[in-house]
Design an enzyme around this catalytic site. Structure first.
Site, PDB file in Angstrom:
ATOM      1  N   ASP A  20       0.865  -1.179   0.000  1.00 50.05           N
ATOM      2  CA  ASP A  20       0.000   0.000   0.000  1.00 50.05           C
ATOM      3  C   ASP A  20       0.899   1.225   0.000  1.00 50.05           C
ATOM      4  O   ASP A  20       2.009   1.172   0.539  1.00 50.05           O
ATOM      5  CB  ASP A  20      -0.927   0.018   1.224  1.00 50.05           C
ATOM      6  CG  ASP A  20      -2.106   0.973   1.036  1.00 50.05           C
ATOM      7  OD1 ASP A  20      -3.166   0.510   0.583  1.00 50.05           O
ATOM      8  OD2 ASP A  20      -1.960   2.177   1.336  1.00 50.05           O
ATOM      9  N   ASP A  30       4.473   3.325  -4.242  1.00 46.02           N
ATOM     10  CA  ASP A  30       3.605   3.638  -5.369  1.00 46.02           C
ATOM     11  C   ASP A  30       3.889   2.644  -6.488  1.00 46.02           C
ATOM     12  O   ASP A  30       5.012   2.559  -6.991  1.00 46.02           O
ATOM     13  CB  ASP A  30       3.904   5.071  -5.823  1.00 46.02           C
ATOM     14  CG  ASP A  30       3.031   5.530  -6.978  1.00 46.02           C
ATOM     15  OD1 ASP A  30       2.306   4.697  -7.563  1.00 46.02           O
ATOM     16  OD2 ASP A  30       3.085   6.730  -7.297  1.00 46.02           O
ATOM     17  N   TYR A  85      -9.065   6.386 -17.167  1.00 41.93           N
ATOM     18  CA  TYR A  85      -9.223   5.210 -16.296  1.00 41.93           C
ATOM     19  C   TYR A  85      -9.670   4.010 -17.126  1.00 41.93           C
ATOM     20  O   TYR A  85      -9.121   2.909 -17.000  1.00 41.93           O
ATOM     21  CB  TYR A  85     -10.237   5.542 -15.207  1.00 41.93           C
ATOM     22  CG  TYR A  85     -10.554   4.421 -14.253  1.00 41.93           C
ATOM     23  CD1 TYR A  85      -9.664   4.055 -13.250  1.00 41.93           C
ATOM     24  CD2 TYR A  85     -11.766   3.737 -14.323  1.00 41.93           C
ATOM     25  CE1 TYR A  85      -9.964   3.047 -12.352  1.00 41.93           C
ATOM     26  CE2 TYR A  85     -12.082   2.730 -13.436  1.00 41.93           C
ATOM     27  CZ  TYR A  85     -11.173   2.381 -12.452  1.00 41.93           C
ATOM     28  OH  TYR A  85     -11.474   1.378 -11.563  1.00 41.93           O
TER      29      TYR A  85
END
Length: 262
Positions: free
Chosen positions: A41, A67, A166
């Site tokens: 995470d 990340d 997206y």
């Protein structure tokens, strides 16, 4: 009775697992025989909290922060996991949305956005999948075993207004997964996607907990309730297990009938 979903001590890595679907996937794997689960995470404290839950469920755990759009960070996390547990058998590419630093500009109409504003979606949802898969495949090929499951969205299958980048990233991740399935199957590695629609997570709770909004959204669904993290985790557990050893290159909707697949 034999549990056909038993993970048999395998080592799993789940990205974006500090909450929501990823958290539930990590716990499902731990509860079904995983030997160890690596929790990724971008917020270390969230990863650590889920790692504690995984250990309470009976599996070893390792929290790694980073990340997923940063290849060097991803490689470092994978190397740490392999150093700790010897290998990675199962990869769940779950990290998604707009990355760790979304901005209000990313919600503007596509024709008003700049390429820089696309990067959060592309970095997390496409490059994150490439980075993690690229980093774990050598270990899987060496061991001649692997299960890769990538979480995409019906935005990538069906399209969604206002989420062009997206949708593109999720569709790209699905195409990439099919190619990985073709190239790695000879090494006893499977690669599949699940495609989600409206799922109740901390990120969506503000919408799906509103009765008026929920009623409007659910009119488009054959099963008129939002998905739960368990719904996604159940299918991911199946694809990660030997019960699905002859399933590869597929995108399986887990979406309450929002859209159908042939």
């Amino acid at each position: 009775m034999t549990n056909i979903l038993d993970i048999k001590g395998r080592v799993a890595m789940v990205t974006g697992a500090g909450q929501g679907v990823g958290r539930r996937v990590a716990l499902h794997l731990a509860e079904n025989g995983a030997g160890a689960v690596v929790i990724n995470d971008f917020r270390l404290e969230r990863a650590q909290a889920v790692a504690a839950e995984v250990e309470a469920a009976g599996a070893k755990a390792l929290a790694v922060s980073g990340d997923v759009s940063d290849l060097e960070v991803v490689r470092a996390g994978v190397e740490q996991a392999i150093g700790e547990f010897g290998q990675i058998d199962i990869l769940v590419n779950n990290a998604g949305n707009a990355g760790p630093a979304p901005t209000s500009e990313m919600t503007r109409p596509f024709w008003e956005q700049t390429p820089e504003e696309w990067q959060g979606y592309l970095g997390t949802n496409l490059y994150g999948v490439l980075n993690n898969t690229h980093s774990v495949l050598p270990s899987m090929i060496k061991n001649k075993y692997g299960r890769i499951v990538t979480v995409i969205s019906d935005a990538g299958r069906f399209g969604e207004v206002g989420r062009e980048c997206y949708s593109a990233a999720k569709a790209g991740a699905a195409g990439f997964t099919r190619s990985v399935a073709m190239s790695s199957g000879r090494y006893n590695i499977t690669a599949n996607c699940i495609s989600l629609a409206a799922t109740h997570t901390p990120r969506t709770a503000h919408q799906l907990d509103d009765e008026a909004t929920l009623a409007k959204v659910m009119k488009r669904y054959a099963i008129r309730r939002p998905g739960q993290p368990e719904d996604a985790a159940n299918m991911i557990l199946f694809l990660a297990s030997d019960a699905a050893s002859w399933v590869t290159g597929q995108t399986i909707p887990v979406n309450g009938g929002y859209s159908f697949a042939l």
